[in-house]
Scaffold this motif. Structure first.
Motif, PDB file in Angstrom:
ATOM      1  N   ARG A  27       0.850  -1.188   0.000  1.00 22.27           N
ATOM      2  CA  ARG A  27       0.000   0.000   0.000  1.00 22.27           C
ATOM      3  C   ARG A  27       0.885   1.236   0.000  1.00 22.27           C
ATOM      4  O   ARG A  27       1.912   1.271   0.669  1.00 22.27           O
ATOM      5  CB  ARG A  27      -0.923   0.009   1.216  1.00 22.27           C
ATOM      6  N   VAL A  28       0.462   2.248  -0.736  1.00 21.46           N
ATOM      7  CA  VAL A  28       1.264   3.465  -0.844  1.00 21.46           C
ATOM      8  C   VAL A  28       0.344   4.680  -0.807  1.00 21.46           C
ATOM      9  O   VAL A  28      -0.758   4.659  -1.354  1.00 21.46           O
ATOM     10  CB  VAL A  28       2.127   3.441  -2.122  1.00 21.46           C
ATOM     11  N   GLY A  29       0.802   5.713  -0.111  1.00 20.83           N
ATOM     12  CA  GLY A  29       0.080   6.971  -0.047  1.00 20.83           C
ATOM     13  C   GLY A  29       1.007   8.110  -0.442  1.00 20.83           C
ATOM     14  O   GLY A  29       2.231   7.991  -0.355  1.00 20.83           O
ATOM     15  N   TRP A  75       3.578  -4.192   3.476  1.00 25.44           N
ATOM     16  CA  TRP A  75       4.076  -2.933   4.016  1.00 25.44           C
ATOM     17  C   TRP A  75       3.261  -1.771   3.484  1.00 25.44           C
ATOM     18  O   TRP A  75       2.707  -1.840   2.386  1.00 25.44           O
ATOM     19  CB  TRP A  75       5.541  -2.722   3.620  1.00 25.44           C
ATOM     20  N   ASP A  76       3.205  -0.705   4.278  1.00 27.20           N
ATOM     21  CA  ASP A  76       2.614   0.571   3.869  1.00 27.20           C
ATOM     22  C   ASP A  76       3.742   1.574   3.676  1.00 27.20           C
ATOM     23  O   ASP A  76       4.664   1.638   4.499  1.00 27.20           O
ATOM     24  CB  ASP A  76       1.674   1.128   4.951  1.00 27.20           C
ATOM     25  N   TYR A  77       3.661   2.356   2.607  1.00 25.23           N
ATOM     26  CA  TYR A  77       4.638   3.405   2.340  1.00 25.23           C
ATOM     27  C   TYR A  77       3.898   4.709   2.118  1.00 25.23           C
ATOM     28  O   TYR A  77       2.864   4.717   1.440  1.00 25.23           O
ATOM     29  CB  TYR A  77       5.466   3.089   1.085  1.00 25.23           C
ATOM     30  N   VAL A  78       4.414   5.791   2.670  1.00 23.08           N
ATOM     31  CA  VAL A  78       3.888   7.126   2.403  1.00 23.08           C
ATOM     32  C   VAL A  78       5.040   7.956   1.857  1.00 23.08           C
ATOM     33  O   VAL A  78       6.087   8.071   2.493  1.00 23.08           O
ATOM     34  CB  VAL A  78       3.294   7.781   3.674  1.00 23.08           C
ATOM     35  N   LEU A  79       4.833   8.520   0.669  1.00 21.10           N
ATOM     36  CA  LEU A  79       5.838   9.362   0.028  1.00 21.10           C
ATOM     37  C   LEU A  79       5.413  10.813   0.196  1.00 21.10           C
ATOM     38  O   LEU A  79       4.290  11.187  -0.175  1.00 21.10           O
ATOM     39  CB  LEU A  79       5.962   9.024  -1.453  1.00 21.10           C
TER      40      LEU A  79
END
Length: 142
Positions: free
Chosen positions: A69-71, A107-111
């Protein structure tokens, strides 16, 4: 005006181009997920800030546990709406290209975009920043 048709004689090759939409990437949309990522590990690079966290077993119930997941976010410090949208478009493209290869399932990633950098730096530098951030984040958490 109609779009051109794809060649039917097999001359179009797939090559080494990633898909336009990656099946393994999901977009984070809920504020609570962004807040959880904000409390997790982070890695600052010149082009962006990357926050990453491994999801718990309880969170996996409603979706694919192998999904990445990515935000994306850019504050008003980045600039006006045009600048923020341009920075987020670039972050989305970098994530589409690099997270399926260097990200980890579950995993979750926030850019997070940076002022005057994310929208202006060379695209290859932005890609290298994300790869290096992921290497450092996963190197520390392994």
């Amino acid at each position: 005006m109609t779009p051109p048709e794809a060649p039917t004689n097999g001359s179009a090759s797939r090559g080494n181009v990633p898909p336009a939409v990656s099946a393994c990437l999901w977009t984070i949309r809920k504020r609570a997920d962004f807040l959880r990522a904000a409390r997790a590990t982070r890695q600052g690079r010149p082009g962006m800030m990357v926050q990453a966290r491994k999801r718990g077993e309880a969170e996996e119930a409603g979706q694919d546990s192998n999904a990445i997941r990515v935000g994306f976010t850019c504050s008003k410090k980045v600039g006006n709406a045009v600048a923020r949208n341009r920075a987020k478009r670039r972050l989305r493209e970098v994530a589409r290209l690099e997270l399926p290869v260097h990200g980890r399932p579950g995993w979750d990633y926030v850019l997070i975009g940076r002022r005057d950098v994310t929208a202006e730096c060379p695209f290859e530098q932005l890609r290298a920043d994300l790869v290096r951030a992921l290497e450092k984040l996963h190197g520390a958490s392994s």
